[in-house]
Design a protein around this motif. Structure first.
Motif, short mmCIF file in Angstrom:
data_model
loop_
_atom_site.label_atom_id
_atom_site.label_comp_id
_atom_site.label_asym_id
_atom_site.label_seq_id
_atom_site.Cartn_x
_atom_site.Cartn_y
_atom_site.Cartn_z
N TRP A 203 -4.54 5.15 -16.85
CA TRP A 203 -4.86 4.78 -15.71
C TRP A 203 -4.25 3.66 -14.78
O TRP A 203 -3.78 3.91 -13.78
CB TRP A 203 -6.56 4.25 -15.95
CG TRP A 203 -6.84 3.70 -14.65
CD1 TRP A 203 -7.33 2.42 -14.37
CD2 TRP A 203 -7.57 4.28 -13.50
NE1 TRP A 203 -7.84 2.18 -13.03
CE2 TRP A 203 -8.10 3.46 -12.41
CE3 TRP A 203 -7.56 5.91 -13.17
CZ2 TRP A 203 -8.56 3.91 -11.15
CZ3 TRP A 203 -8.06 6.23 -11.81
CH2 TRP A 203 -8.65 5.12 -11.01
N SER A 204 -3.70 2.65 -15.73
CA SER A 204 -3.07 1.38 -15.25
C SER A 204 -1.76 1.82 -14.70
O SER A 204 -1.04 1.37 -13.96
CB SER A 204 -3.05 0.37 -16.24
OG SER A 204 -4.28 -0.06 -16.78
N SER A 205 -1.31 2.89 -15.41
CA SER A 205 0.39 3.51 -14.99
C SER A 205 0.50 4.12 -13.88
O SER A 205 1.45 4.16 -13.19
CB SER A 205 0.75 4.25 -15.92
OG SER A 205 0.12 5.61 -16.04
N LEU A 206 -0.75 4.54 -13.09
CA LEU A 206 -0.72 5.12 -11.61
C LEU A 206 -1.05 4.13 -10.46
O LEU A 206 -1.96 3.30 -10.88
CB LEU A 206 -1.88 6.31 -11.66
CG LEU A 206 -1.41 7.25 -12.71
CD1 LEU A 206 -2.48 8.54 -12.51
CD2 LEU A 206 0.03 8.20 -12.27
N ALA A 207 -0.44 4.52 -9.48
CA ALA A 207 -0.75 3.45 -8.16
C ALA A 207 -2.06 4.02 -7.92
O ALA A 207 -2.68 5.11 -8.15
CB ALA A 207 0.46 3.95 -7.36
N PRO A 208 -2.94 3.03 -7.27
CA PRO A 208 -4.18 3.24 -6.79
C PRO A 208 -4.25 4.43 -5.80
O PRO A 208 -3.37 4.63 -5.17
CB PRO A 208 -4.64 1.84 -6.34
CG PRO A 208 -3.77 0.93 -6.95
CD PRO A 208 -2.60 1.56 -7.02
N ALA A 209 -5.39 5.18 -5.78
CA ALA A 209 -5.69 6.04 -4.78
C ALA A 209 -6.89 5.92 -4.11
O ALA A 209 -7.72 5.62 -4.48
CB ALA A 209 -5.59 7.44 -5.41
N LYS A 210 -6.58 5.85 -2.66
CA LYS A 210 -7.88 5.50 -1.61
C LYS A 210 -9.01 6.46 -2.02
O LYS A 210 -9.00 7.57 -2.06
CB LYS A 210 -7.36 5.90 -0.20
CG LYS A 210 -8.35 5.32 0.61
CD LYS A 210 -7.99 5.35 2.13
CE LYS A 210 -8.97 4.99 3.24
NZ LYS A 210 -8.41 5.04 4.48
N GLY A 211 -10.14 5.63 -2.20
CA GLY A 211 -11.35 6.36 -2.42
C GLY A 211 -11.54 6.82 -3.84
O GLY A 211 -12.54 7.35 -4.09
N TYR A 212 -10.67 6.40 -4.82
CA TYR A 212 -10.68 6.75 -6.24
C TYR A 212 -10.81 5.70 -6.96
O TYR A 212 -9.73 4.83 -6.80
CB TYR A 212 -9.93 7.99 -6.23
CG TYR A 212 -10.02 8.55 -7.57
CD1 TYR A 212 -10.81 10.20 -7.56
CD2 TYR A 212 -9.64 8.48 -8.75
CE1 TYR A 212 -10.96 10.76 -8.48
CE2 TYR A 212 -9.95 8.96 -10.23
CZ TYR A 212 -10.56 10.32 -9.69
OH TYR A 212 -10.90 11.29 -10.71
#
Length: 266
Positions: A203-212
């Protein structure tokens, strides 16, 4: 192996040899044509932890490591058969069973992490589960909110089964979605606005996604230990060095610097 990769490995080995004893130099030379084969669970590959350890080890020792990824269950079966030299997985119960049978050895703790329940932000308030991930899963099932799973025996899938068991839910129906092989489940879940279970490192390896985002976390029942172990049937001469390095001070520093993981205590 490409000519460029071979040249880089030789350069690394030559540089490391200046400060290494003769037996390490011998391992460096052997690993150029016969790299140490280390298989890792998909989550540990997706998070980048396995690659970080591979690169740091090679830079420090000059010994080449070939990373292979797959679901933990398949990885451990191949390790049992001697198809891999070592493995790093996040399925302690399966590992302990093989260790008890004498099919793996040098099993050591590398890192600690945990699993998160993630999904559309809009679900966070209706779930109102706090740190109780089983309660969150139960309410997701009652609402028939889309949930994505890949039934492939990876560490995340096995922990998901434990989650449904704790929630006393037998998932199924149109809301329970099957992920496609070949792409991280988390990416597929985000695309379809479905919930899923994910290891914190991935989870920490991915850039944040809006609304998720995170719907529930911090449940001690879904903490997990990551272990490194060697096959009983495959005896690569660099295996012991790799295990000692990863679980030693230098490996612990790599783990401590990687988001989503805590190193094993000395």
């Amino acid at each position: 192996m490409t000519a460029r990769r071979l040249a880089l490995l030789r350069l690394s080995a030559a540089a490391a040899a200046c400060a290494c004893p003769a037996w390490v130099v011998a391992l460096q030379r052997q690993s150029l044509g016969d790299p140490l084969r280390v298989a890792v669970d998909d989550a540990l590959a997706d998070s980048g932890l396995a690659a970080r350890l591979q690169i740091a080890f090679a830079q420090d020792t000059g010994v080449a490591v070939q990373l292979l990824r797959g679901p933990a269950s398949s990885v451990l079966q191949a390790l049992e058969r001697g198809e891999h030299d070592a493995a790093m997985t996040n399925t302690p119960a399966l590992e302990a069973g093989l260790e008890k049978q004498g099919l793996i050895h040098d099993r050591r703790l590398v890192a600690r992490s945990d699993f998160l329940l993630v999904g559309p932000h809009a679900l966070a308030k209706p779930l109102a589960a706090g740190h109780d991930m089983a309660l969150a899963a139960s309410r997701l099932a009652q609402a028939q909110a889309p949930f994505m799973s890949r039934a492939d025996g990876c560490g995340t899938h096995l922990m998901e089964l434990a989650l449904w068991s704790a929630a006393q839910v037998a998932p199924g129906g149109a809301w329970y979605l099957a992920a496609q092989a070949g792409e991280p489940v988390l990416l597929q879940a985000r695309e379809r606005q479905a919930c899923t279970l994910v290891e914190r490192g991935a989870w920490s390896s991915l850039a944040p996604a809006k609304g998720y985002g995170v719907l529930a976390e911090g449940d001690p029942r879904f903490a997990v230990d990551v272990h490194l172990m060697r096959s009983f049937r495959a005896q690569h001469p660099a295996g012991k060095l790799f295990v000692a390095w990863v679980t030693g001070p230098k490996g612990r520093r790599v783990v401590a610097a990687h988001r989503g993981y805590r190193p094993a205590a000395e």
